[in-house]
Each structure stands twice: as structure tokens, then as C-alpha cells.
Design a protein around this motif. Structure first.
Motif, PDB file in Angstrom:
ATOM      1  N   GLY A  74      14.931  44.889  15.185  1.00  0.00           N
ATOM      2  CA  GLY A  74      14.857  44.109  16.417  1.00  0.00           C
ATOM      3  C   GLY A  74      13.798  44.610  17.379  1.00  0.00           C
ATOM      4  O   GLY A  74      13.373  43.860  18.272  1.00  0.00           O
ATOM      5  N   VAL A  75      13.366  45.876  17.243  1.00  0.00           N
ATOM      6  CA  VAL A  75      12.315  46.368  18.152  1.00  0.00           C
ATOM      7  C   VAL A  75      11.005  45.634  17.913  1.00  0.00           C
ATOM      8  O   VAL A  75      10.107  45.678  18.757  1.00  0.00           O
ATOM      9  CB  VAL A  75      12.107  47.896  18.012  1.00  0.00           C
ATOM     10  CG1 VAL A  75      13.381  48.649  18.304  1.00  0.00           C
ATOM     11  CG2 VAL A  75      11.552  48.260  16.648  1.00  0.00           C
ATOM     12  N   THR A 104       5.773  52.389  16.696  1.00  0.00           N
ATOM     13  CA  THR A 104       6.956  51.607  16.360  1.00  0.00           C
ATOM     14  C   THR A 104       6.985  51.261  14.877  1.00  0.00           C
ATOM     15  O   THR A 104       8.028  51.382  14.218  1.00  0.00           O
ATOM     16  CB  THR A 104       6.989  50.313  17.198  1.00  0.00           C
ATOM     17  OG1 THR A 104       6.983  50.649  18.591  1.00  0.00           O
ATOM     18  CG2 THR A 104       8.236  49.504  16.890  1.00  0.00           C
ATOM     19  N   MET A 105       5.847  50.847  14.345  1.00  0.00           N
ATOM     20  CA  MET A 105       5.794  50.469  12.936  1.00  0.00           C
ATOM     21  C   MET A 105       6.000  51.677  12.027  1.00  0.00           C
ATOM     22  O   MET A 105       6.669  51.587  10.996  1.00  0.00           O
ATOM     23  CB  MET A 105       4.447  49.795  12.626  1.00  0.00           C
ATOM     24  CG  MET A 105       4.202  48.512  13.415  1.00  0.00           C
ATOM     25  SD  MET A 105       5.514  47.290  13.198  1.00  0.00           S
ATOM     26  CE  MET A 105       5.302  46.889  11.462  1.00  0.00           C
ATOM     27  N   LEU A 214      13.478  44.834  28.480  1.00  0.00           N
ATOM     28  CA  LEU A 214      13.420  44.477  27.069  1.00  0.00           C
ATOM     29  C   LEU A 214      13.396  45.726  26.192  1.00  0.00           C
ATOM     30  O   LEU A 214      13.995  45.762  25.119  1.00  0.00           O
ATOM     31  CB  LEU A 214      12.193  43.609  26.785  1.00  0.00           C
ATOM     32  CG  LEU A 214      12.058  43.079  25.357  1.00  0.00           C
ATOM     33  CD1 LEU A 214      13.280  42.248  24.973  1.00  0.00           C
ATOM     34  CD2 LEU A 214      10.789  42.247  25.201  1.00  0.00           C
ATOM     35  N   ALA A 215      12.706  46.774  26.655  1.00  0.00           N
ATOM     36  CA  ALA A 215      12.664  48.021  25.898  1.00  0.00           C
ATOM     37  C   ALA A 215      14.044  48.666  25.828  1.00  0.00           C
ATOM     38  O   ALA A 215      14.477  49.103  24.757  1.00  0.00           O
ATOM     39  CB  ALA A 215      11.671  48.992  26.532  1.00  0.00           C
ATOM     40  N   VAL A 216      14.733  48.725  26.959  1.00  0.00           N
ATOM     41  CA  VAL A 216      16.081  49.306  26.969  1.00  0.00           C
ATOM     42  C   VAL A 216      17.002  48.521  26.044  1.00  0.00           C
ATOM     43  O   VAL A 216      17.767  49.090  25.261  1.00  0.00           O
ATOM     44  CB  VAL A 216      16.645  49.322  28.407  1.00  0.00           C
ATOM     45  CG1 VAL A 216      18.129  49.680  28.404  1.00  0.00           C
ATOM     46  CG2 VAL A 216      15.877  50.328  29.253  1.00  0.00           C
ATOM     47  N   GLN A 217      16.906  47.194  26.123  1.00  0.00           N
ATOM     48  CA  GLN A 217      17.736  46.359  25.262  1.00  0.00           C
ATOM     49  C   GLN A 217      17.443  46.624  23.788  1.00  0.00           C
ATOM     50  O   GLN A 217      18.350  46.709  22.960  1.00  0.00           O
ATOM     51  CB  GLN A 217      17.491  44.892  25.584  1.00  0.00           C
ATOM     52  CG  GLN A 217      18.304  43.922  24.735  1.00  0.00           C
ATOM     53  CD  GLN A 217      17.927  42.478  25.000  1.00  0.00           C
ATOM     54  OE1 GLN A 217      17.508  42.121  26.092  1.00  0.00           O
ATOM     55  NE2 GLN A 217      18.061  41.646  23.995  1.00  0.00           N
ATOM     56  N   ASN A 218      16.150  46.768  23.456  1.00  0.00           N
ATOM     57  CA  ASN A 218      15.765  46.969  22.057  1.00  0.00           C
ATOM     58  C   ASN A 218      16.053  48.378  21.555  1.00  0.00           C
ATOM     59  O   ASN A 218      16.005  48.614  20.349  1.00  0.00           O
ATOM     60  CB  ASN A 218      14.278  46.648  21.881  1.00  0.00           C
ATOM     61  CG  ASN A 218      14.035  45.166  21.690  1.00  0.00           C
ATOM     62  OD1 ASN A 218      14.077  44.663  20.579  1.00  0.00           O
ATOM     63  ND2 ASN A 218      13.808  44.463  22.778  1.00  0.00           N
ATOM     64  N   LEU A 219      16.322  49.319  22.442  1.00  0.00           N
ATOM     65  CA  LEU A 219      16.731  50.656  22.025  1.00  0.00           C
ATOM     66  C   LEU A 219      18.256  50.759  21.916  1.00  0.00           C
ATOM     67  O   LEU A 219      18.778  51.347  20.966  1.00  0.00           O
ATOM     68  CB  LEU A 219      16.209  51.695  23.020  1.00  0.00           C
ATOM     69  CG  LEU A 219      14.705  51.970  22.986  1.00  0.00           C
ATOM     70  CD1 LEU A 219      14.314  52.904  24.126  1.00  0.00           C
ATOM     71  CD2 LEU A 219      14.278  52.555  21.650  1.00  0.00           C
ATOM     72  N   VAL A 220      18.960  50.171  22.885  1.00  0.00           N
ATOM     73  CA  VAL A 220      20.416  50.257  22.900  1.00  0.00           C
ATOM     74  C   VAL A 220      21.029  49.392  21.803  1.00  0.00           C
ATOM     75  O   VAL A 220      22.019  49.786  21.170  1.00  0.00           O
ATOM     76  CB  VAL A 220      20.957  49.845  24.287  1.00  0.00           C
ATOM     77  CG1 VAL A 220      22.475  49.772  24.281  1.00  0.00           C
ATOM     78  CG2 VAL A 220      20.484  50.838  25.345  1.00  0.00           C
ATOM     79  N   ALA A 252      13.096  58.412  16.522  1.00  0.00           N
ATOM     80  CA  ALA A 252      12.424  58.944  17.709  1.00  0.00           C
ATOM     81  C   ALA A 252      10.996  58.392  17.808  1.00  0.00           C
ATOM     82  O   ALA A 252      10.513  58.083  18.901  1.00  0.00           O
ATOM     83  CB  ALA A 252      12.408  60.463  17.669  1.00  0.00           C
ATOM     84  N   GLY A 253      10.323  58.270  16.651  1.00  0.00           N
ATOM     85  CA  GLY A 253       8.974  57.705  16.649  1.00  0.00           C
ATOM     86  C   GLY A 253       8.970  56.254  17.105  1.00  0.00           C
ATOM     87  O   GLY A 253       8.122  55.849  17.901  1.00  0.00           O
ATOM     88  N   ALA A 254       9.944  55.480  16.601  1.00  0.00           N
ATOM     89  CA  ALA A 254      10.043  54.085  17.031  1.00  0.00           C
ATOM     90  C   ALA A 254      10.349  54.003  18.522  1.00  0.00           C
ATOM     91  O   ALA A 254       9.809  53.150  19.241  1.00  0.00           O
ATOM     92  CB  ALA A 254      11.124  53.366  16.221  1.00  0.00           C
TER      93      ALA A 254
END
Length: 298
Positions: A74-75, A104-105, A214-220, A252-254
Motif C-alpha cells: 500500500g505504500v 521505498t521500492m 498520507l505517509a502516516v496512514q501508509n505506515l500504520v 525500515a528502508g521502506a
């Protein structure tokens, strides 16, 4: 094509749908309209359809792959949404954003190497569904209580709602086609309020901008799903402790990539606005402003 390959392809298409919806949501959130009003408007219906398209493909993908792998995909929503948002803001994708995409990739590739298919179960039982539901309500209540700077609490709550909804969706999908039972009806019924809550929370979180929420959502979101997948669905990492270490490093890298993407997206300024500022501003502008204020008061 292997089952994992099909799942990854569907997840990529799903991310494209979610990214389009997120960019539109962020643009209309700046108008100041409430989340509920936006969602029932014509443009809101477009975002709902895009989110529905992404959700449908995600449901199908969950039939072929493990939750702990597909949810981090989803990220890619952010990877797609940031350059798309930059295009709408009429600016170039920065070097920081390109580096964020690369991190991310690489992180997702690392997760792909070590996340294995579940060997025990692929669905939650009724007791586990109830347990996860109660825990979700408690966590959301804590997140939504108190001040919410920049919409980050709402974004985190949205990510949890979507992550849990995906776990329940996979559970319902595993019982689809069989006799109607509580094991199917309960998670299927809970998916709807979770998805609606996630949409409303995400829309309200985007009021202050797209990047950070959006970043917080994609991490949580993947974190919540991974906890369920690893502890309740029998999913695991290949290679034992070594595989777990590689998986943590890859995650962690993503996460670093997402943070890099966020820093630029959170401060988007259209290029046509940047040109309105004169280039020869004095270096002691704060001091000059202070002197002007004193003169005006006098």
C-alpha cells in the motif's frame, strides 16, 4: 503466473486506484468542506469509486498472497500520489522525492524476499475477530481523543481502520462460497463500518495537506495488518531470525522512503505562487518588520 505474482500485480493496480483517490481528496479538502459533505458530492463519489476499485483489487489479491506482504504494498499509493500531486501543483519531482521512491521500492523488494506464505491458518476465528474489534475500538478512541496537530492522529486512526478491514476482508474471503456462518458474516459485516470510518478519517486528515497524513496512514496501515498476520494468521518470515532481521531492515528502508516523500509533499507550493515573492528581500527582514511595527504603534 504464480499466485504471488498475481497478488503483487493486483496490489499495484490497487495502489494506483488509492493514489488517484488520495490526490483528489487532498485537493478538495483544501476547500474547507467537511469530510461527510465531500464524500456525498459528485467529486466525492469519484474518490469513493476509485477507493472502491482499489479495495476490490486488494480483496482479490488477498486470496493469493499473505496479508503481511500485500499490506505493505500500500505504500506504493504514496509513491504514485506524490508525483501525481506534483504534476497537479505544476512543479517538478524533486531529488528528495526520487530518493524516497528508490528507498521505498528497495524496502518492498526486501520484504518480498523474506515474507513467506502462511503455513498454519489464513483466517481469523470468531473469537479473534471479536478480540481485534475491541482492541481496534480502544486504540481508535485513544487516537481520536485530544488535539490532532496536522491531522496525524486521524491519519493513524484511518490506517488502523483500513489495516484491520483488510484482515477481516481476507477472513471473509476465505469463507466465501461456503455455508453462511458467523465466521463469514461477522468479519464481512465489520468491514463496511471500518472502511467508511477509514475514508472519513482520511478525508478529514488531508485538510492540512496530503504528504504527512498520507505517509502516516501508509505506515500504520501495513503495521496493523502485519501484527495481525504475524501473530494471528500464521504468517512468518523465511530464514527464521535472519529472515526476520532482513524483514525489519527492509521495512525500515521502506519507512525511510515514505518519510523522504513526505517531507517534500507536506510543503507543496505551486511554482506559480513562488514567483510572486521578490528576489531582493533584505536579509534583516525580521528586524525591519519589528522596526515598522514600533513606528506604527507610535
Amino acid at each position: 503466473m504464480s499466485a504471488i505474482g498475481a497478488a503483487l500485480g493486483l496490489s499495484l493496480l490497487s495502489a494506483l486506484g488509492y493514489a488517484g483517490a488520495a490526490v483528489i481528496q487532498e485537493r478538495i479538502a483544501r476547500t474547507g468542506r467537511t469530510a461527510v459533505r465531500v464524500l456525498v458530492s459528485p467529486i466525492g463519489m469519484v474518490t469513493t469509486c476509485l477507493n472502491g476499485f482499489g479495495a476490490l483489487l486488494h480483496v482479490v489479491a488477498l486470496k493469493f498472497g499473505p496479508l503481511s506482504l500485500l499490506q505493505p504494498m500500500g505504500v506504493l499509493t504514496l509513491v504514485v500520489a506524490v508525483p501525481l500531486g506534483a504534476s497537479l501543483a505544476r512543479r517538478r519531482v524533486s531529488a528528495r522525492e526520487r530518493l524516497g521512491v528508490l528507498w521505498t521500492m528497495i524496502g518492498l523488494a526486501g520484504l518480498l524476499l523474506v515474507v513467506a506464505q502462511p503455513v498454519l491458518v489464513r483466517s481469523l476465528n470468531v473469537e479473534q475477530v471479536l478480540l481485534v474489534s475491541v482492541a481496534t475500538v480502544l486504540v481508535l478512541g485513544i487516537l481520536l481523543h485530544g488535539p490532532d496537530r496536522g491531522g496525524l492522529r486521524r491519519a493513524a486512526a484511518s490506517g488502523i481502520a483500513f489495516g484491520v478491514a483488510s484482515a477481516f476482508t481476507q477472513t471473509a474471503a476465505e469463507h466465501l462460497g461456503g455455508p453462511l456462518s458467523t465466521a463469514f458474516l461477522l468479519p464481512a459485516a465489520l468491514v463496511v463500518p471500518l472502511m467508511i470510518s477509514g475514508l472519513v478519517l482520511a478525508q478529514s486528515a488531508y485538510t492540512g495537506g496530503l504528504g504527512a497524513p498520507l505517509a502516516v496512514q501508509n505506515l500504520v496501515n501495513p503495521a496493523a495488518a502485519a501484527i495481525i498476520g504475524l501473530f494471528l494468521l500464521g504468517e512468518h518470515f523465511r530464514g527464521g531470525p535472519l529472515g526476520l532481521s532482513v524483514g525489519m531492515i527492509a521495512a525500515a528502508g521502506a519507512a525511510r522512503g515514505v518519510v523522504l516523500l513526505t517531507r517534500r509533499a507536506a510543503h507543496d507550493v505551486p511554482d506559480d505562487l513562488q514567483g510572486d515573492l521578490p528576489e531582493d528581500l533584505p536579509e534583516d527582514l525580521p528586524a525591519a518588520a519589528g522596526r515598522a511595527e514600533v513606528c506604527l504603534r507610535a
